[in-house]
Design a protein around this motif. Structure first.
Motif, PDB file in Angstrom:
ATOM      1  N   ILE A  52      43.851  40.578  46.357  1.00 15.22           N
ATOM      2  CA  ILE A  52      43.322  42.271  46.658  1.00 15.22           C
ATOM      3  C   ILE A  52      43.908  42.954  46.203  1.00 15.22           C
ATOM      4  CG2 ILE A  52      44.909  43.015  49.105  1.00 15.22           C
ATOM      5  CD1 ILE A  52      46.527  40.472  49.852  1.00 15.22           C
ATOM      6  N   PHE A  53      44.018  43.436  45.115  1.00 19.12           N
ATOM      7  CA  PHE A  53      43.653  45.065  44.795  1.00 19.12           C
ATOM      8  C   PHE A  53      42.578  45.018  44.212  1.00 19.12           C
ATOM      9  CE2 PHE A  53      49.045  45.792  45.104  1.00 19.12           C
ATOM     10  CZ  PHE A  53      48.801  46.559  45.282  1.00 19.12           C
ATOM     11  N   ALA A  54      41.954  43.901  43.262  1.00 17.97           N
ATOM     12  CA  ALA A  54      41.504  43.795  42.657  1.00 17.97           C
ATOM     13  C   ALA A  54      39.846  43.749  43.923  1.00 17.97           C
ATOM     14  CB  ALA A  54      40.818  42.108  42.358  1.00 17.97           C
ATOM     15  N   LEU A  55      39.647  43.095  44.941  1.00 19.51           N
ATOM     16  CA  LEU A  55      38.964  43.394  46.232  1.00 19.51           C
ATOM     17  C   LEU A  55      39.256  44.829  46.737  1.00 19.51           C
ATOM     18  CD1 LEU A  55      40.275  40.222  48.382  1.00 19.51           C
ATOM     19  CD2 LEU A  55      37.967  40.780  46.689  1.00 19.51           C
ATOM     20  N   ILE A  56      40.301  45.969  46.601  1.00 16.95           N
ATOM     21  CA  ILE A  56      40.364  46.985  46.993  1.00 16.95           C
ATOM     22  C   ILE A  56      39.145  47.888  45.939  1.00 16.95           C
ATOM     23  CG2 ILE A  56      42.057  49.025  47.404  1.00 16.95           C
ATOM     24  CD1 ILE A  56      43.995  46.922  48.809  1.00 16.95           C
ATOM     25  N   ILE A  57      39.483  47.617  44.655  1.00 18.58           N
ATOM     26  CA  ILE A  57      38.717  47.843  43.529  1.00 18.58           C
ATOM     27  C   ILE A  57      37.671  47.959  43.809  1.00 18.58           C
ATOM     28  CG2 ILE A  57      38.967  48.533  41.554  1.00 18.58           C
ATOM     29  CD1 ILE A  57      41.725  48.655  41.142  1.00 18.58           C
ATOM     30  N   GLU A  58      36.856  46.356  44.093  1.00 18.86           N
ATOM     31  CA  GLU A  58      35.819  46.525  44.107  1.00 18.86           C
ATOM     32  C   GLU A  58      35.142  46.980  45.115  1.00 18.86           C
ATOM     33  OE1 GLU A  58      32.601  45.103  43.626  1.00 18.86           O
ATOM     34  OE2 GLU A  58      33.068  44.343  41.939  1.00 18.86           O
ATOM     35  N   VAL A  59      35.452  46.786  46.307  1.00 13.18           N
ATOM     36  CA  VAL A  59      35.028  47.902  47.344  1.00 13.18           C
ATOM     37  C   VAL A  59      34.879  49.486  47.681  1.00 13.18           C
ATOM     38  CG1 VAL A  59      35.258  47.701  50.013  1.00 13.18           C
ATOM     39  CG2 VAL A  59      35.364  45.378  48.958  1.00 13.18           C
ATOM     40  N   ALA A  60      36.206  50.036  47.674  1.00 10.13           N
ATOM     41  CA  ALA A  60      36.779  51.214  47.921  1.00 10.13           C
ATOM     42  C   ALA A  60      35.674  51.948  46.430  1.00 10.13           C
ATOM     43  CB  ALA A  60      38.149  51.234  47.864  1.00 10.13           C
ATOM     44  N   VAL A  61      36.319  52.019  45.267  1.00  6.93           N
ATOM     45  CA  VAL A  61      36.417  52.444  44.174  1.00  6.93           C
ATOM     46  C   VAL A  61      34.410  52.431  43.756  1.00  6.93           C
ATOM     47  CG1 VAL A  61      37.232  52.652  41.813  1.00  6.93           C
ATOM     48  CG2 VAL A  61      38.753  52.658  43.433  1.00  6.93           C
ATOM     49  N   LEU A  62      34.311  50.855  43.415  1.00  2.12           N
ATOM     50  CA  LEU A  62      33.425  50.376  43.043  1.00  2.12           C
ATOM     51  C   LEU A  62      31.764  50.386  43.645  1.00  2.12           C
ATOM     52  CD1 LEU A  62      34.361  48.618  40.551  1.00  2.12           C
ATOM     53  CD2 LEU A  62      33.634  50.576  39.962  1.00  2.12           C
TER      54      LEU A  62
END
Length: 150
Positions: free
Chosen positions: A17-27
């Motif tokens: 879930i953290f990897a998905l959040i970073i992909e969507v929100a940050v990148l």
């Protein structure tokens, strides 16, 4: 470390879930690697939690490697196509709907300007238009109004 080992399925789901959040929100879907990895981690953690997979590190490593590769193969082209799609349609607004009467002849040989909203706009048309013709703005560019007869 024992807490992570004892709760491996939950750890995989949380890290996914953290990897998905970073992909969507940050990148902002700029790279798809974290998307594939995050989906893989969530799926493998869910399968371990449901008892479909063994609850150990070696299984988690191999399942995530295979799932990440398969997800990349399956989702790469559709996501890339989705990322590159753009809409080049003209947007209609009230600015393009103004009409007025030409003060000079409009053709390829001379430049005609029209004052609108405090700016001198150059007028262009696909066909020659004579002085006194009522025209409507059909398209706009930087400093240019394209007109046609009403």
């Amino acid at each position: 470390m024992d807490l992570i080992l004892n709760n491996l399925p939950q750890t995989l789901i949380i890290v996914g879930i953290f990897a998905l959040i970073i992909e969507v929100a940050v990148l902002g879907f700029a790279t798809f690697f974290l998307l594939f990895l995050g989906l893989s981690l969530v799926l493998s953690g869910t399968m371990m939690y449901a008892g479909l997979l063994a609850n150990d590190w070696m299984t988690a490593l191999w399942v995530n490697a295979i799932l990440t590769f398969v997800l990349a193969l399956v989702l790469w082209k559709p996501l890339k196509r989705l990322q590159q799609s753009s809409n080049d349609e003209e947007i209609s607004n009230d600015f393009a709907d103004i009409d007025f009467i030409l003060s000079d002849d409009l053709n390829d040989n001379n430049q005609v300007f029209h004052a609108y909203s405090g700016i001198q706009w150059q007028l262009k048309s696909d066909q020659p238009l004579s002085k006194g013709t009522r025209v409507k703005v059909v398209k706009k560019e930087v400093g240019v109004m394209w007109v046609k007869t009403l």
